[in-house]
Scaffold this motif. Structure first.
Motif, PDB file in Angstrom:
ATOM      1  N   GLU C 147       0.816  -1.230   0.000  1.00  6.42           N
ATOM      2  CA  GLU C 147       0.000   0.000   0.000  1.00  6.42           C
ATOM      3  C   GLU C 147       0.842   1.270   0.000  1.00  6.42           C
ATOM      4  O   GLU C 147       0.698   2.136   0.863  1.00  6.42           O
ATOM      5  N   THR C 148       1.694   1.378  -0.991  1.00  5.42           N
ATOM      6  CA  THR C 148       2.565   2.555  -1.028  1.00  5.42           C
ATOM      7  C   THR C 148       2.360   3.432  -2.263  1.00  5.42           C
ATOM      8  O   THR C 148       3.185   4.282  -2.548  1.00  5.42           O
ATOM      9  N   VAL C 149       1.281   3.232  -2.998  1.00  3.08           N
ATOM     10  CA  VAL C 149       1.022   4.162  -4.099  1.00  3.08           C
ATOM     11  C   VAL C 149       0.595   5.519  -3.563  1.00  3.08           C
ATOM     12  O   VAL C 149       1.008   6.560  -4.062  1.00  3.08           O
ATOM     13  N   ARG C 150      -0.230   5.474  -2.519  1.00  2.00           N
ATOM     14  CA  ARG C 150      -0.863   6.709  -2.052  1.00  2.00           C
ATOM     15  C   ARG C 150      -0.134   7.287  -0.846  1.00  2.00           C
ATOM     16  O   ARG C 150      -0.064   6.656   0.199  1.00  2.00           O
ATOM     17  N   CYS C 151       0.397   8.451  -1.024  1.00  2.25           N
ATOM     18  CA  CYS C 151       1.186   9.123   0.010  1.00  2.25           C
ATOM     19  C   CYS C 151       0.478  10.428   0.381  1.00  2.25           C
ATOM     20  O   CYS C 151      -0.273  10.986  -0.404  1.00  2.25           O
ATOM     21  N   TYR C 152       0.746  10.881   1.598  1.00  4.20           N
ATOM     22  CA  TYR C 152       0.014  12.040   2.107  1.00  4.20           C
ATOM     23  C   TYR C 152       0.971  13.125   2.601  1.00  4.20           C
ATOM     24  O   TYR C 152       0.655  13.853   3.521  1.00  4.20           O
ATOM     25  N   VAL C 193      -7.198  23.200  -1.840  1.00  3.19           N
ATOM     26  CA  VAL C 193      -7.467  21.754  -1.900  1.00  3.19           C
ATOM     27  C   VAL C 193      -6.356  20.961  -1.199  1.00  3.19           C
ATOM     28  O   VAL C 193      -5.179  21.130  -1.511  1.00  3.19           O
ATOM     29  N   ASP C 194      -6.727  20.126  -0.269  1.00  2.00           N
ATOM     30  CA  ASP C 194      -5.773  19.278   0.451  1.00  2.00           C
ATOM     31  C   ASP C 194      -5.856  17.838  -0.037  1.00  2.00           C
ATOM     32  O   ASP C 194      -6.796  17.451  -0.730  1.00  2.00           O
ATOM     33  N   LEU C 195      -4.921  17.061   0.428  1.00  4.23           N
ATOM     34  CA  LEU C 195      -5.016  15.604   0.260  1.00  4.23           C
ATOM     35  C   LEU C 195      -6.105  15.066   1.182  1.00  4.23           C
ATOM     36  O   LEU C 195      -6.412  15.676   2.208  1.00  4.23           O
ATOM     37  N   PRO C 196      -6.676  13.939   0.853  1.00  2.00           N
ATOM     38  CA  PRO C 196      -7.766  13.393   1.684  1.00  2.00           C
ATOM     39  C   PRO C 196      -7.249  12.763   2.981  1.00  2.00           C
ATOM     40  O   PRO C 196      -7.033  11.560   3.052  1.00  2.00           O
ATOM     41  N   GLY C 197      -7.075  13.583   3.982  1.00  2.00           N
ATOM     42  CA  GLY C 197      -6.579  13.117   5.287  1.00  2.00           C
ATOM     43  C   GLY C 197      -7.695  12.588   6.168  1.00  2.00           C
ATOM     44  O   GLY C 197      -8.786  12.275   5.691  1.00  2.00           O
ATOM     45  N   PRO C 205     -16.537  11.175  -2.842  1.00  3.37           N
ATOM     46  CA  PRO C 205     -16.026  10.165  -3.785  1.00  3.37           C
ATOM     47  C   PRO C 205     -15.368  10.763  -5.023  1.00  3.37           C
ATOM     48  O   PRO C 205     -14.433  10.152  -5.567  1.00  3.37           O
ATOM     49  N   SER C 206     -15.796  11.903  -5.485  1.00  2.00           N
ATOM     50  CA  SER C 206     -15.171  12.491  -6.678  1.00  2.00           C
ATOM     51  C   SER C 206     -13.772  13.011  -6.351  1.00  2.00           C
ATOM     52  O   SER C 206     -12.850  12.936  -7.166  1.00  2.00           O
ATOM     53  N   TYR C 211      -7.936  11.961  -6.550  1.00  2.00           N
ATOM     54  CA  TYR C 211      -6.718  11.676  -5.783  1.00  2.00           C
ATOM     55  C   TYR C 211      -6.120  10.333  -6.219  1.00  2.00           C
ATOM     56  O   TYR C 211      -4.901  10.206  -6.395  1.00  2.00           O
ATOM     57  N   ASN C 212      -6.982   9.351  -6.419  1.00  2.00           N
ATOM     58  CA  ASN C 212      -6.493   8.040  -6.837  1.00  2.00           C
ATOM     59  C   ASN C 212      -5.889   8.086  -8.240  1.00  2.00           C
ATOM     60  O   ASN C 212      -4.879   7.439  -8.515  1.00  2.00           O
ATOM     61  N   ARG C 213      -6.524   8.862  -9.127  1.00  2.00           N
ATOM     62  CA  ARG C 213      -5.948   9.043 -10.465  1.00  2.00           C
ATOM     63  C   ARG C 213      -4.581   9.711 -10.364  1.00  2.00           C
ATOM     64  O   ARG C 213      -3.615   9.303 -11.011  1.00  2.00           O
TER      65      ARG C 213
END
Ligand SMILES: [Zn+2]
Ligand SMILES: [Zn+2]
Ligand SMILES: [Zn+2]
Lengths: 671, 671, 671
Positions: C147-152, C193-197, C205-206, C211-213
């Protein structure tokens, strides 16, 4: 009895509003709730207010002789406000703040957020003051939803210390009250007391109890700010809040004292899946998933009727399938109507559907509505329209009021949940064991706080009324002396108001009235034998057993399993003109029924036959609703009454209304 | 053999003490443990000491010819100390510090906390030095309880680097020892090495192993501070510590080396629910929940007898129902007595009940005691009184000492738990599979560390003795050469002391002695076929299988299921005057029995018939206890001995004592 | 078709290399992957490079006419790099950074890490440029593992804002696209706009979708850096990456566009235990645990063949028992060979075993290999050697290419998983329901992205193709117009590319072609009745149901349970020369088969008989593999073809190859 709907004009192009609102009127809707999350549309830039759009929507509503219910939009402070004042964010126990991007990201004790809330509410209220089509207000939205009552920020730490300074005479008083001699937990000053953050082992239960009281009080105070500002602007408005069912961290009675009446948000298929006393979804099958449990919903109606001390509202009523967890089955045909009638029967004056139309974006896209996302009628609209017409056909009715009350005490809830002593103990579920039994006997059951007028009731059930101070003990004793019938259950009156065991065994200050005390208690896993006698019959129980020791009291039941076999478990005592009975086990349904019937008979409350399955009788002001949450049809013998709605045969998912009290009706399974 | 009790005078008004203490004496109690959490009463303000209250309690105890056991109160540093020195707090892996409000909120490597601990211990010890009624001391309380051995603070990071510098010659030595070529984990200096904080994937097992050794050593060092200071003040005192059963992160042997003897806290109903090798509470039913598993408790007695190298204490013995998780059933009548006798039979010289009276406040209100919270006798007091009298009637006895030992190795525990390779692998449970089998044959089993005198034993079981260095391998080989019987099991001798696989297949340095090696291993889920032969019979096994390849060794058993069918799984080899046997599966009970009987026979250890269900024979210094943890009565044929306690028929939850060795007794289910 | 192996010379003394490499050549291996985690051996001190050791290993490989595949070592930046630049670490949503001590501890958007990666890659690539025995490169290793694709981190926050600025015309455009009117979520500028913390409730969801894209695109960009630098150094090398099966957060098609071909790492026993559509390990028994599910593995082969648009590699192929979770059973005899053939049959040109020899240290000690940790052959080596010889005996073959494709859309995956609406909904599992059915009919199934050339296929399955923009809708409509057969399933075309519901009911822009729309949807727990008709037969379905409303479309199936009974659930419509069919339930196997057969027949694709159990036919360039993952033997009637490998009877765990297309073969259970 009227219907309403929740509408979000800010989600739709303005050109659609007129059509939507016209169709609401056609559906018989009389109240439209709006604007609960619209702060950023009301104040798109700091200090630049825009209420024009909302007023336009209110005016359209007025054109159809409907009334608007507006909301203070504080559940969703906009991004610019959080960026300017990041200190308003709630914090988790480990200090992690809640970020922007959903809702309820504020702290109830933030002075900055109080100031900002005051500003938006004043401007909003001033704008609509005197508007003939604004009937009233909902404060904020679902206080505490997503576990947001309890915050761990520095503002809360200060506020908690202030709260403690007011509650206790001195730090020595607090040390004594909590019992801080335990594990070296004594403080030398109030300034040493922190919020209950991460610790190696569990927290001191008395400290947790006060923290939970403080957190609930913080919401009460914050809500009062809303109420005061709204009433200052216009004294004719009603002010309410939409609570969230049997919700732990917030004392609904306390908040409601400042409201004109309480409202709640009812999603039967969601709450039924959540309830600890219903089967797991995988085991409940179609029937419950598609109709909901009548007593899960019904007990909440009773709770908010109690909090309202009269008629209440359902502010959000399930209008179709919803974003329920874990599963979202379609309700059966008829359920939208049945749920709406059930609410009315329990004393709702307005039942307001959530929502007018499915939203096309955001977190609630999967939440059903009266209209589908294309704007066309969804499954529930016709049922809602029919129901509105049926409400029209009935007279205005006073709220139900029962002869039997169940005492609800949030302090006891918090204390027992902090030390549940069993994974299977749940305060609401235990309470509902008695609620269910009484309701299957057709009895109207009020849920009231311990400060209610006890004398109004012929019988009182005090399930796990765990914390009883001397004053309450005196009032309960006097109640029985004067002829009241009091039922105490497991864990009742075990502790004082600080969550301390007393010097006397439970039920402590009521032990003398009971003529017995609790010698032992134990929590029991599934798979352990749990059998008890009551009045000569043998019954199953669950989860919890106590061994009693009688003095003057009469033993009514004894344990029939385990090392406590032969130990008294149920004791009754005559006191003055009434009785105290103590039930030291968590009864399964048959025992709960037997106990309830005994209680009702001693209290001279009329008792119906035990109703089939999920059929319920609900009486309101002389009218009785026969609601059939099951699937098998029943027949109604209306006694001296007549059927004012529905037929003698009530199919599954259907209902009838009779203009006679519940105990006169006879209900049988159709043969 | 004597009884004691834990008492907290600081929880009660001083006027109650005399009465409490008098009643202890009446119950035959001889030792009273006090003050383990009372730092803030000993030092209510920084530097202001108050030992008067404690001395008053000790004096009262002395008046009844009892002895006090005092505690260093360091498990609960008071709030003012944490506020002054917040850096003493333990930290979670992500850096979150543990807050005040429960216990064990300190770091074992905090220099500040060492200084503060030294200060309070010196003052306390000086005050009581020479006091005739202080028999000895307990250091701190339950080191590591609530997962507090392993801390991740900066002090620990420095201490870990220091530890590594002492352990390894150079950073290259460490890189080689850990195997840091893997995943680019090499360090250029010790200062680059961190504590094992949050990572994306799992940690390097060799790094974890050394961290776990370091963390355990940190407790050893901190405990030694206590021991040294106490002995400096008065050399006549004993010093002990109350350990916590089969507890993973702390090496009980290492800590105990500095103690006069080890003590442990025994809660059979709690440990039985926790144990991975007992059924889940929902499935264990009344019997186990109300009596506990004799081998779960018994193996802990053996462990702390091993750590004591002689008699041990039970410092806290279950005295009634407790705050067990998840369920808290009342023990059956007789269990308080039976548990106390069981402890004595296993070598406890003092069994001290927890606690005298239920506490009315704080985190342990639901914890049972000899007296209820109103001060009146609770269920256990009479049994405790009877037991004390029975102890009086028996002579003083030496500690049991067995012919068979099980090797316990915390390094192997840490290594296998870091790489369990199956959710069902548990080091203690695997060890207990053999302990259970031997105990059902009436054998006295010692649990000893790998540094014990191996020659003292006719047979040695080395369950999952995973890490074996060359020295241990040599000692084990010599042991067998000299006629010893060695049993290796799954995962034994697979790796070297750094958790490295060796160049030779398992059992590495013992493969030659075994005359075989392990070619494959696999972990198997429930539902997979697991059958194996042993000596011509077919048996079930669980969780783990290895495929062996014999050289000189004799194949005793073969896999009978899976792709390894026909592969050798159990091999034996004669070496010198003894044998090595390797069992490559986790045996179910029948196989464990067969293996154990074979081992005992080769070792010339007398073997009783397999005992019924949960009946156990426990021999101490020529006397044998027959303890019946089951519910069916058994009859005792005392052989050459006589019944010195109890009758020929021993009911469920009852016991008898015979003055003869265990193997002479014959036990049968009553017909 | 060739075999390879993964080798880590840095784990072994240099004197062993020659022997290891010689034995690889003897086993028929042609490719040796090396150096994927060896940064600290390539650059032991900052700026001091050492490639000598690696070149020595490459040269040894060359001496045996094998080719090396080298890796950019960026998955494991060394400790000195993290200490110098701690800002490169990935961060968890709450800000906790990932520490050193495992792997993948870097952020894809760190400018510093880009610079450092560029430096090591340039030096490494320059060193080996033109080396005749370096065939190509693997970039990094398993992007996103653990699970290291998504970083914050802050770098990611900036990069996300940049990504959004490029994607959207203006912040108003973003607000509209996401639907930020919901819950007051509108932004006034991109900088807000922030990252989804961490938030109280779920995220928008949008916002999550974008963020996932963005996170997936970040990997694409970072991988392109590798590819560009490698190609700059030497244009003859191939460049690939080893992906991780059906892995959620990374769009394999996007990454693969920059690669010469895709590779993936295949561990059948691990993936089979993980897959949501296989039984839990406790229930799957020996058979599946020891062989793996052919379609779990097969679908991944198809996915990476699709991403390669031609032949692909298996870079890591299971070579024995592995560190599978939760259980690690030994594979049955024959499985190493069978898995290798299966990969080749599906279009792998090289199947490279992981690894040559079990590692003696580090995190993967329990991971099996072709050789045991003592260096001697492990169970799989002989099978691998045989397989290499069998590959030699077969001609070089083009990649398979099917007449049927399944559309894979990561946007739809992310959207449905963010709002799964049921614990039982899984995108890959739903997709596999159709893949399984088609494969049991012997059909070659391609998995392709929505940008693939649709016209190449006679039939297209679009399982839960949730997000469909207008362009894709047009292409799908044109496809059908031109004679294509399109199958839509539950949730397909419900939303636009921003995860918005449209103004029209699903399948939105395809509803006209379908001649029907979706009126309702519901998710259903186990235990709820789920029956549906299809073409006059009754079938079971699971998890999800939709109620359709036809216009021109023909109703093919109707719900037979629940309140939707009689509602259309499956509708088909003729459009131009083709058809659109919409299946509004998640079919159980029999219904999936019936639907698949119907689809194939309409598309004129030859259909075999339904294959027994876990036997599969896999056709590649005119040759068909018969692979028997079951345990019962089958017989092969080769039709016009001849057996070029294996016999007419194919035992369990065995295979045969026939030089004829799949549909000509007839397979029967041996009687
Ligand atoms: Zn706060
Ligand atoms: Zn520390
Ligand atoms: Zn980042």
């Amino acid at each position: 009895m009227h219907t309403g709907v929740c509408y979000f004009p800010e989600h739709w192009p303005r050109e659609r509003w007129a059509d939507d609102i016209e169709r609401m009127a056609e559906a018989g809707i009389e109240y439209v709730r709006m604007a609960e999350f619209a702060w950023n549309r009301m104040e798109p830039e700091p200090g630049e207010y825009d209420f024009e759009w909302l007023e336009a929507a209110v005016d359209l509503i007025g054109e159809h002789d409907m009334q608007a219910v507006l909301c203070t939009p504080t559940a969703t402070p906009p991004k610019w406000l959080l960026d300017e004042y990041p200190e308003i964010r709630q914090e988790e126990p480990d200090g992690t703040p809640l970020e922007f991007g959903s809702r309820r990201h504020y702290c109830f004790n933030s002075a900055v957020y109080w100031r900002e809330s005051r500003r938006i509410i004043e401007n909003l209220a001033d704008h609509f003051a005197g508007h003939e089509h604004v009937a009233g207000w909902q404060t904020d939205n679902e206080y505490g939803c997503h576990e947001t009552v309890r915050c761990y920020c520095d503002d809360c730490a200060s506020a908690f210390r202030t709260w403690l300074r007011e509650y206790y005479d001195s730090i020595d008083d607090l040390n004594e009250a909590w019992g801080n001699a335990f594990w070296s937990q004594e403080y030398r000053s109030f300034s040493e007391v922190d919020l209950p953050g991460p610790t190696a082992a569990n927290h001191h239960p008395s400290r947790l109890l006060d923290y939970n009281r403080f957190a609930s009080d913080s919401v009460v105070e914050y809500n009062r700010l809303h109420v005061d500002l709204l009433r200052e602007a216009d004294d004719d408005w009603f002010v309410t809040h939409n609570f969230m069912g049997d919700f732990d961290p917030l004392d609904a009675f306390d908040v409601s004292e400042d409201l004109d009446f309480a409202a709640w948000d009812s999603y039967p298929t969601l709450h039924t899946q959540d309830a600890p006393d219903t089967p797991a979804p995988e085991e409940m099958g179609d029937d419950l998933q598609r109709a909901g449990d009548p007593d899960v919903t019904g007990m909440n109606h009773a709770l908010y009727r109690g909090a309202s001390d009269g008629p209440f509202w359902v502010m959000e009523n399930q209008a179709g399938d919803i974003r329920a967890f874990p599963y979202s089955a379609e309700p059966d045909d008829g359920m939208i109507r049945l749920w709406t009638h059930q609410a009315a029967a329990h004393g709702a004056d307005v039942v307001s559907y959530f929502r007018w139309r499915r939203c096309q974006f955001g977190q609630e896209q999967y939440w059903g509505a009266l209209n589908n996302y294309d704007g066309a009628p969804d499954r529930g609209l016709e049922e809602a329209t029919d129901t509105a017409a049926e409400f029209e056909s009935l007279p205005d009715l006073d709220a139900p009021s029962g002869d039997v009350a169940i005492l609800v005490d949030y302090d006891s809830l918090w204390a027992t949940h902090a030390e549940a002593h069993s994974p299977d103990f749940d305060y609401w579920a235990h309470l509902r064991a008695y609620y269910r039994a009484l309701r299957r006997r057709g009895v109207t059951v009020d849920l009231v706080s311990t400060s209610a007028d006890l004398e109004a009731y012929a019988a009182l059930v005090a399930p796990s009324l765990h914390l009883v101070d001397d004053d309450l003990a005196d009032r309960l004793t006097a109640y029985v002396q004067d002829g009241g019938e009091l039922l105490l259950t497991i864990r009742s009156a075990m502790k004082d108001e600080h969550d301390h065991l007393r010097d006397e065994l439970a039920p402590g200050p009521l032990a003398e009235a009971l003529g017995a005390h609790v010698a032992q208690h134990e929590s029991l896993s599934p798979g352990v034998e749990t059998q008890v006698s009551y009045d000569g019959e043998s019954y199953a129980y669950q989860t919890w057993a106590e061994w009693l020791e009688p003095d003057d009291g009469t033993v009514i039941g004894r344990l029939e399993s385990g090392p406590g076999t032969e130990e008294p478990a149920i004791v009754r005592n005559a006191v003055g003109d009434g009785h105290v009975e103590y039930v030291g086990v968590w009864p399964e349904a048959d025992l709960a029924d037997a106990i309830s019937v005994g209680l009702l008979e001693r209290a001279d409350v009329p008792v119906s036959e035990r109703l089939p399955g999920r059929v319920r009788l609900t009486e309101r002001d002389g009218y009785t609703w026969v609601t059939n949450f099951g699937t098998d049809a029943v027949t109604v013998d209306a006694g001296s009454g007549t059927l004012v709605l529905g037929d003698e045969t009530v199919s599954g998912r259907d209902l009838a209304v009779v203009d006679a009290p519940a105990h006169e009706l006879e209900i049988d399974l159709e043969t």
